[in-house]
Design a protein around this motif. Structure first.
Motif, PDB file in Angstrom:
ATOM      1  N   THR A  44      34.341  41.317  48.132  1.00 16.55           N
ATOM      2  CA  THR A  44      33.062  41.506  48.824  1.00 16.55           C
ATOM      3  C   THR A  44      32.555  42.929  48.670  1.00 16.55           C
ATOM      4  O   THR A  44      33.302  43.838  48.291  1.00 16.55           O
ATOM      5  N   GLY A  45      31.279  43.107  49.002  1.00 16.63           N
ATOM      6  CA  GLY A  45      30.671  44.437  48.992  1.00 16.63           C
ATOM      7  C   GLY A  45      30.686  45.047  47.606  1.00 16.63           C
ATOM      8  O   GLY A  45      30.232  44.444  46.653  1.00 16.63           O
ATOM      9  N   GLN A  46      31.251  46.240  47.494  1.00 23.57           N
ATOM     10  CA  GLN A  46      31.300  46.933  46.205  1.00 23.57           C
ATOM     11  C   GLN A  46      32.615  46.704  45.460  1.00 23.57           C
ATOM     12  O   GLN A  46      32.812  47.251  44.377  1.00 23.57           O
ATOM     13  N   GLU A  47      33.508  45.928  46.020  1.00 22.90           N
ATOM     14  CA  GLU A  47      34.750  45.606  45.319  1.00 22.90           C
ATOM     15  C   GLU A  47      34.421  44.686  44.149  1.00 22.90           C
ATOM     16  O   GLU A  47      33.544  43.833  44.237  1.00 22.90           O
ATOM     17  N   ARG A  48      35.136  44.841  43.048  1.00 25.93           N
ATOM     18  CA  ARG A  48      34.853  44.042  41.857  1.00 25.93           C
ATOM     19  C   ARG A  48      36.129  43.371  41.356  1.00 25.93           C
ATOM     20  O   ARG A  48      37.058  43.161  42.099  1.00 25.93           O
ATOM     21  N   GLY A  49      36.196  43.065  40.076  1.00 26.01           N
ATOM     22  CA  GLY A  49      37.265  42.253  39.505  1.00 26.01           C
ATOM     23  C   GLY A  49      38.643  42.882  39.560  1.00 26.01           C
ATOM     24  O   GLY A  49      38.824  44.055  39.878  1.00 26.01           O
ATOM     25  N   ALA A  50      39.648  42.049  39.216  1.00 27.64           N
ATOM     26  CA  ALA A  50      41.038  42.486  39.219  1.00 27.64           C
ATOM     27  C   ALA A  50      41.247  43.588  38.183  1.00 27.64           C
ATOM     28  O   ALA A  50      40.714  43.528  37.078  1.00 27.64           O
ATOM     29  N   PHE A  51      42.007  44.592  38.543  1.00 23.17           N
ATOM     30  CA  PHE A  51      42.285  45.709  37.644  1.00 23.17           C
ATOM     31  C   PHE A  51      43.711  45.649  37.113  1.00 23.17           C
ATOM     32  O   PHE A  51      43.949  45.749  35.918  1.00 23.17           O
ATOM     33  N   ASP A  52      44.683  45.499  38.006  1.00 24.85           N
ATOM     34  CA  ASP A  52      46.077  45.476  37.571  1.00 24.85           C
ATOM     35  C   ASP A  52      46.863  44.481  38.421  1.00 24.85           C
ATOM     36  O   ASP A  52      46.456  44.106  39.517  1.00 24.85           O
ATOM     37  N   ILE A  53      48.003  44.066  37.877  1.00 21.71           N
ATOM     38  CA  ILE A  53      48.896  43.133  38.555  1.00 21.71           C
ATOM     39  C   ILE A  53      50.332  43.512  38.201  1.00 21.71           C
ATOM     40  O   ILE A  53      50.603  43.913  37.067  1.00 21.71           O
ATOM     41  N   ALA A  54      51.209  43.420  39.182  1.00 16.76           N
ATOM     42  CA  ALA A  54      52.641  43.663  38.959  1.00 16.76           C
ATOM     43  C   ALA A  54      53.416  42.643  39.782  1.00 16.76           C
ATOM     44  O   ALA A  54      53.180  42.513  40.984  1.00 16.76           O
ATOM     45  N   ILE A  55      54.309  41.915  39.123  1.00 16.17           N
ATOM     46  CA  ILE A  55      55.064  40.847  39.772  1.00 16.17           C
ATOM     47  C   ILE A  55      56.546  41.206  39.753  1.00 16.17           C
ATOM     48  O   ILE A  55      57.091  41.571  38.710  1.00 16.17           O
ATOM     49  N   SER A  56      57.194  41.054  40.906  1.00  8.63           N
ATOM     50  CA  SER A  56      58.621  41.360  41.000  1.00  8.63           C
ATOM     51  C   SER A  56      59.440  40.183  40.488  1.00  8.63           C
ATOM     52  O   SER A  56      58.912  39.095  40.254  1.00  8.63           O
TER      53      SER A  56
END
Length: 181
Positions: A119-131
């Protein structure tokens, strides 16, 4: 240089080795002995450093960002682009659909999308890290400067939720899973 399962190089360091423009992020896979990488022009690629050949060239589209393997071997890829779904009366009421792509690289290279709302000014996914437990974190981009919500992904059910406790980070934050997670 290998750093906790990720390769920390600039794309210029790979000139003459990987012939790809716009490399977003690199990830070394010990099990397959392949280098996986995303590009800002929408590709997920795998490269064999032993033979110097491109193994997979999967087109997803858009601006791809970070990537991480789940314990089941599937590759999770952050999508930087969003689609606006709600036009609010004010900018902070706008809603967008952001996406994490799940790539089955051991099968037919099928791609499944997991969507979540920003929402608002937040946009798409940038990074992901899975344990190695299958729980991961997701950071997002921001249209401006500021903080964005930190999200958690449960790969067993492919569910994304807002993270409790530490729930905001500086926009476009890089993530790196620790070796003992």
């Amino acid at each position: 240089m290998k750093f906790w399962g990720r390769i920390m190089l600039n794309s210029s360091d790979l000139s003459g080795v990987i012939t790809a423009a716009n490399v977003s992020e690199l990830l070394w896979d010990d099990a397959r002995e392949l280098l996986f990488y995303t590009t800002t022009d929408g590709y997920v690629r795998s490269w064999d450093p032993n033979t110097g050949t491109l193994i997979d060239d999967i087109y997803i589209g858009g601006t791809l960002g970070g990537l991480s393997f789940a314990p089941n071997g599937q590759l999770y890829v952050a999508q930087g682009d969003v689609v606006q779904t709600v036009f609010g009366a004010s900018w902070w009421e706008d809603e967008f659909t952001a996406t994490i792509h799940v790539v089955d690289i051991d099968g037919a290279d099928t791609v499944t999308d997991i969507n979540f709302t920003v929402t608002g000014q937040e946009r798409g996914a940038f990074d992901i890290a899975i344990s190695n437990t299958g729980v991961g974190l997701i950071t997002t981009n921001f249209d401006g400067s500021g903080f964005s919500r930190l999200r958690q992904i449960e790969t067993a059910a492919d569910v994304i939720s807002d993270r409790s406790g530490l729930n905001t980070v500086t926009y476009s934050s890089f993530l790196t899973p620790s070796e003992n997670s």
